[in-house]
Design a protein around this motif. Structure first.
Motif, short mmCIF file in Angstrom:
data_model
loop_
_atom_site.label_atom_id
_atom_site.label_comp_id
_atom_site.label_asym_id
_atom_site.label_seq_id
_atom_site.Cartn_x
_atom_site.Cartn_y
_atom_site.Cartn_z
N LYS A 1 0.73 -1.31 0.10
CA LYS A 1 0.00 0.06 -0.08
C LYS A 1 0.88 1.08 0.06
O LYS A 1 0.57 2.28 -0.72
CB LYS A 1 -0.97 -0.01 1.42
CG LYS A 1 -1.92 1.22 1.16
CD LYS A 1 -2.82 1.21 2.40
CE LYS A 1 -3.78 2.50 2.13
NZ LYS A 1 -4.55 2.66 3.53
N MET B 1 0.09 5.11 -1.18
CA MET B 1 -0.89 5.32 -2.46
C MET B 1 -2.13 6.06 -1.87
O MET B 1 -2.42 5.92 -0.66
CB MET B 1 -1.34 3.90 -2.83
CG MET B 1 -0.42 3.20 -3.56
SD MET B 1 -0.98 1.81 -4.63
CE MET B 1 -1.89 0.83 -3.61
N PHE B 2 -2.65 6.99 -2.69
CA PHE B 2 -3.83 7.78 -2.31
C PHE B 2 -3.50 8.90 -1.15
O PHE B 2 -4.59 9.33 -0.96
CB PHE B 2 -4.82 6.76 -1.99
CG PHE B 2 -5.42 5.76 -3.28
CD1 PHE B 2 -5.67 6.28 -4.21
CD2 PHE B 2 -5.14 4.45 -2.92
CE1 PHE B 2 -6.11 5.52 -5.36
CE2 PHE B 2 -5.39 3.72 -3.82
CZ PHE B 2 -5.75 4.07 -5.06
N LYS C 1 2.32 3.62 -8.48
CA LYS C 1 1.10 3.53 -8.59
C LYS C 1 -0.03 4.11 -7.92
O LYS C 1 0.25 3.87 -6.60
CB LYS C 1 0.60 2.11 -9.11
CG LYS C 1 -0.98 1.70 -9.38
CD LYS C 1 -1.10 0.23 -9.34
CE LYS C 1 -2.56 0.11 -9.64
NZ LYS C 1 -2.71 -1.24 -9.49
N ASN C 2 -0.91 4.85 -8.20
CA ASN C 2 -1.87 5.70 -7.35
C ASN C 2 -1.12 6.54 -6.36
O ASN C 2 -1.67 6.66 -5.19
CB ASN C 2 -2.66 4.70 -6.82
CG ASN C 2 -3.54 4.02 -7.96
OD1 ASN C 2 -4.20 4.66 -8.97
ND2 ASN C 2 -3.86 2.80 -7.77
N THR C 3 0.31 7.05 -6.51
CA THR C 3 0.71 7.89 -5.59
C THR C 3 0.57 9.11 -6.23
O THR C 3 0.89 9.53 -7.22
CB THR C 3 2.20 7.45 -5.58
OG1 THR C 3 2.42 6.08 -5.30
CG2 THR C 3 2.93 8.30 -4.56
N LEU C 4 -0.11 9.99 -5.39
CA LEU C 4 -0.80 11.49 -5.85
C LEU C 4 0.56 12.33 -5.67
O LEU C 4 0.25 13.75 -6.08
CB LEU C 4 -1.93 11.94 -4.99
CG LEU C 4 -3.12 10.77 -5.08
CD1 LEU C 4 -4.34 11.19 -4.09
CD2 LEU C 4 -3.44 10.29 -6.45
N ILE D 1 -0.87 8.55 -11.24
CA ILE D 1 -2.28 8.02 -11.11
C ILE D 1 -2.63 7.19 -12.21
O ILE D 1 -2.16 7.28 -13.40
CB ILE D 1 -3.11 9.44 -11.13
CG1 ILE D 1 -2.69 10.27 -9.97
CG2 ILE D 1 -4.43 8.98 -10.87
CD1 ILE D 1 -3.15 11.72 -10.08
N GLU D 2 -3.11 6.00 -11.76
CA GLU D 2 -3.56 4.78 -12.63
C GLU D 2 -4.53 5.44 -13.66
O GLU D 2 -5.56 6.08 -13.23
CB GLU D 2 -3.93 3.78 -11.74
CG GLU D 2 -4.37 2.69 -12.57
CD GLU D 2 -5.04 1.51 -11.80
OE1 GLU D 2 -4.80 0.22 -12.31
OE2 GLU D 2 -5.71 1.34 -10.84
N LYS E 1 -7.95 4.87 -15.86
CA LYS E 1 -8.97 4.13 -15.77
C LYS E 1 -9.58 3.86 -17.07
O LYS E 1 -9.35 4.38 -17.88
CB LYS E 1 -9.93 4.67 -14.82
CG LYS E 1 -9.60 4.71 -13.33
CD LYS E 1 -10.66 5.53 -12.54
CE LYS E 1 -10.02 5.31 -11.18
NZ LYS E 1 -11.17 5.65 -10.06
#
Length: 93
Positions: free
Chosen positions: A34, A37-38, A63-66, A90-91, A93
């Motif tokens: 995790k 992430m986010f 991945k998904n690290t803002l 950011i992944e 979609k």
């Protein structure tokens, strides 16, 4: 009860300069996966310490690290070997 991640204060010494950081300790596979992430923001002098029980030669993904992050790689004695500056990812979609 929510599983809270433990924190620790670490000191980084460089010559006569000492920097203190408050880090979240990612010491399980789940916590390491995790990571940050986010996370929308991270206060100055705060971060995450990834703890491994043995030497690893892998990498980290964003991945998904803002937020942008600097990643320091340490040896078993705690000496910094390399620091990489990483960009948010950011992944799609």
């Amino acid at each position: 009860m929510k599983n809270r991640i433990k924190t620790k204060m670490i000191k980084i010494l460089s010559g006569n300069r000492e920097t203190r950081l408050i880090v979240q300790v990612a010491d399980t596979q789940r916590k390491r996966e995790k990571g940050l992430m986010f996370v929308g923001k991270l206060p100055e002098n705060e971060g995450m310490l990834f703890v491994f029980s043995e030497k690893i030669y892998g990498g980290f993904w964003m991945k998904n690290t803002l937020i942008p992050l600097s990643i320091a790689f340490l040896d078993s004695d705690g000496e910094i070997l390399k620091i990489l500056d990483m960009e948010p990812c950011i992944e799609d979609k």
